[in-house]
Design a protein around this motif. Structure first.
Motif, PDB file in Angstrom:
ATOM      1  N   GLN A   1       0.826  -1.210   0.000  1.00  0.00           N
ATOM      2  CA  GLN A   1       0.000   0.000   0.000  1.00  0.00           C
ATOM      3  C   GLN A   1       0.853   1.250   0.000  1.00  0.00           C
ATOM      4  O   GLN A   1       0.566   2.216  -0.695  1.00  0.00           O
ATOM      5  CB  GLN A   1      -0.910  -0.008   1.231  1.00  0.00           C
ATOM      6  N   ALA A   2       1.899   1.234   0.804  1.00  0.00           N
ATOM      7  CA  ALA A   2       2.753   2.417   0.887  1.00  0.00           C
ATOM      8  C   ALA A   2       3.390   2.708  -0.465  1.00  0.00           C
ATOM      9  O   ALA A   2       3.430   3.854  -0.912  1.00  0.00           O
ATOM     10  CB  ALA A   2       3.830   2.203   1.945  1.00  0.00           C
ATOM     11  N   ALA A   3       3.852   1.646  -1.120  1.00  0.00           N
ATOM     12  CA  ALA A   3       4.479   1.830  -2.423  1.00  0.00           C
ATOM     13  C   ALA A   3       3.458   2.265  -3.453  1.00  0.00           C
ATOM     14  O   ALA A   3       3.736   3.095  -4.325  1.00  0.00           O
ATOM     15  CB  ALA A   3       5.147   0.526  -2.862  1.00  0.00           C
ATOM     16  N   ALA A   4       2.252   1.731  -3.341  1.00  0.00           N
ATOM     17  CA  ALA A   4       1.210   2.048  -4.308  1.00  0.00           C
ATOM     18  C   ALA A   4       0.831   3.522  -4.236  1.00  0.00           C
ATOM     19  O   ALA A   4       0.497   4.143  -5.240  1.00  0.00           O
ATOM     20  CB  ALA A   4      -0.018   1.178  -4.061  1.00  0.00           C
ATOM     21  N   ARG A   5       0.894   4.070  -3.027  1.00  0.00           N
ATOM     22  CA  ARG A   5       0.563   5.487  -2.894  1.00  0.00           C
ATOM     23  C   ARG A   5       1.527   6.361  -3.684  1.00  0.00           C
ATOM     24  O   ARG A   5       1.211   7.495  -4.025  1.00  0.00           O
ATOM     25  CB  ARG A   5       0.601   5.896  -1.419  1.00  0.00           C
ATOM     26  N   LEU A   6       2.690   5.821  -3.943  1.00  0.00           N
ATOM     27  CA  LEU A   6       3.677   6.594  -4.684  1.00  0.00           C
ATOM     28  C   LEU A   6       3.550   6.364  -6.183  1.00  0.00           C
ATOM     29  O   LEU A   6       3.804   7.253  -6.988  1.00  0.00           O
ATOM     30  CB  LEU A   6       5.090   6.214  -4.231  1.00  0.00           C
ATOM     31  N   THR A   7       3.174   5.139  -6.548  1.00  0.00           N
ATOM     32  CA  THR A   7       3.182   4.805  -7.965  1.00  0.00           C
ATOM     33  C   THR A   7       1.804   4.967  -8.608  1.00  0.00           C
ATOM     34  O   THR A   7       1.697   5.174  -9.790  1.00  0.00           O
ATOM     35  CB  THR A   7       3.667   3.360  -8.166  1.00  0.00           C
ATOM     36  N   TRP A   8       0.769   4.861  -7.802  1.00  0.00           N
ATOM     37  CA  TRP A   8      -0.568   5.003  -8.360  1.00  0.00           C
ATOM     38  C   TRP A   8      -0.874   6.469  -8.623  1.00  0.00           C
ATOM     39  O   TRP A   8      -0.324   7.355  -7.966  1.00  0.00           O
ATOM     40  CB  TRP A   8      -1.621   4.441  -7.398  1.00  0.00           C
ATOM     41  N   SER A   9      -1.792   6.702  -9.518  1.00  0.00           N
ATOM     42  CA  SER A   9      -2.201   8.066  -9.808  1.00  0.00           C
ATOM     43  C   SER A   9      -3.347   8.456  -8.885  1.00  0.00           C
ATOM     44  O   SER A   9      -4.338   7.742  -8.776  1.00  0.00           O
ATOM     45  CB  SER A   9      -2.657   8.187 -11.269  1.00  0.00           C
ATOM     46  N   ARG A  10      -3.178   9.586  -8.239  1.00  0.00           N
ATOM     47  CA  ARG A  10      -4.224  10.036  -7.332  1.00  0.00           C
ATOM     48  C   ARG A  10      -5.031  11.150  -7.972  1.00  0.00           C
ATOM     49  O   ARG A  10      -4.487  12.041  -8.616  1.00  0.00           O
ATOM     50  CB  ARG A  10      -3.598  10.533  -6.025  1.00  0.00           C
ATOM     51  N   GLY A  11      -6.307  11.054  -7.807  1.00  0.00           N
ATOM     52  CA  GLY A  11      -7.187  12.097  -8.315  1.00  0.00           C
ATOM     53  C   GLY A  11      -8.254  12.381  -7.291  1.00  0.00           C
ATOM     54  O   GLY A  11      -8.322  11.742  -6.250  1.00  0.00           O
ATOM     55  N   SER A  12      -9.086  13.351  -7.582  1.00  0.00           N
ATOM     56  CA  SER A  12     -10.172  13.631  -6.650  1.00  0.00           C
ATOM     57  C   SER A  12     -11.475  13.714  -7.428  1.00  0.00           C
ATOM     58  O   SER A  12     -11.524  14.168  -8.565  1.00  0.00           O
ATOM     59  CB  SER A  12      -9.918  14.936  -5.908  1.00  0.00           C
ATOM     60  N   GLU A  13     -12.497  13.227  -6.784  1.00  0.00           N
ATOM     61  CA  GLU A  13     -13.794  13.171  -7.442  1.00  0.00           C
ATOM     62  C   GLU A  13     -14.864  13.419  -6.399  1.00  0.00           C
ATOM     63  O   GLU A  13     -15.046  12.634  -5.475  1.00  0.00           O
ATOM     64  CB  GLU A  13     -13.964  11.789  -8.080  1.00  0.00           C
ATOM     65  N   GLY A  14     -15.553  14.523  -6.520  1.00  0.00           N
ATOM     66  CA  GLY A  14     -16.607  14.833  -5.558  1.00  0.00           C
ATOM     67  C   GLY A  14     -16.073  14.965  -4.147  1.00  0.00           C
ATOM     68  O   GLY A  14     -16.749  14.589  -3.198  1.00  0.00           O
ATOM     69  N   GLY A  15     -14.862  15.469  -4.009  1.00  0.00           N
ATOM     70  CA  GLY A  15     -14.306  15.659  -2.677  1.00  0.00           C
ATOM     71  C   GLY A  15     -13.642  14.424  -2.120  1.00  0.00           C
ATOM     72  O   GLY A  15     -13.040  14.455  -1.061  1.00  0.00           O
ATOM     73  N   ARG A  16     -13.751  13.320  -2.832  1.00  0.00           N
ATOM     74  CA  ARG A  16     -13.109  12.091  -2.384  1.00  0.00           C
ATOM     75  C   ARG A  16     -11.863  11.827  -3.200  1.00  0.00           C
ATOM     76  O   ARG A  16     -11.761  12.217  -4.352  1.00  0.00           O
ATOM     77  CB  ARG A  16     -14.074  10.915  -2.534  1.00  0.00           C
TER      78      ARG A  16
END
Ligand code: ZN
Length: 68
Positions: free
Chosen positions: A28-43
């Motif tokens: 999970q920790a590694a995924a937070r770095l490699t995954w793309s984060r976006g926001s949708e409706g405040g989430r």
């Protein structure tokens, strides 16, 4: 009191908003770095590495995050 399926309330479970994949707890920790984060409706939404790459092609034509 050792339930591996238990997720800490403050820890957000990473779920790919595209394919629904979830990384193993130890990644999970590694995924937070490699995954793309976006926001949708405040989430906060996450897109796994593989889907991010594929989305790059189709994201220009249409934006359809409600796929899962
Ligand atoms: Zn994915």
């Amino acid at each position: 009191m050792d339930t591996p399926t238990d997720v800490s309330p403050h820890e957000q479970q990473l779920v790919c908003s595209s394919c629904g994949a979830t990384p193993p707890v130890e990644e999970q920790a590694a995924a937070r770095l490699t995954w793309s984060r976006g926001s949708e409706g405040g989430r906060t939404t996450w897109t796994c590495e593989r889907c991010s790459r594929e989305n790059l092609r189709s994201i220009e034509g249409k934006l359809d995050p409600a796929w899962w």
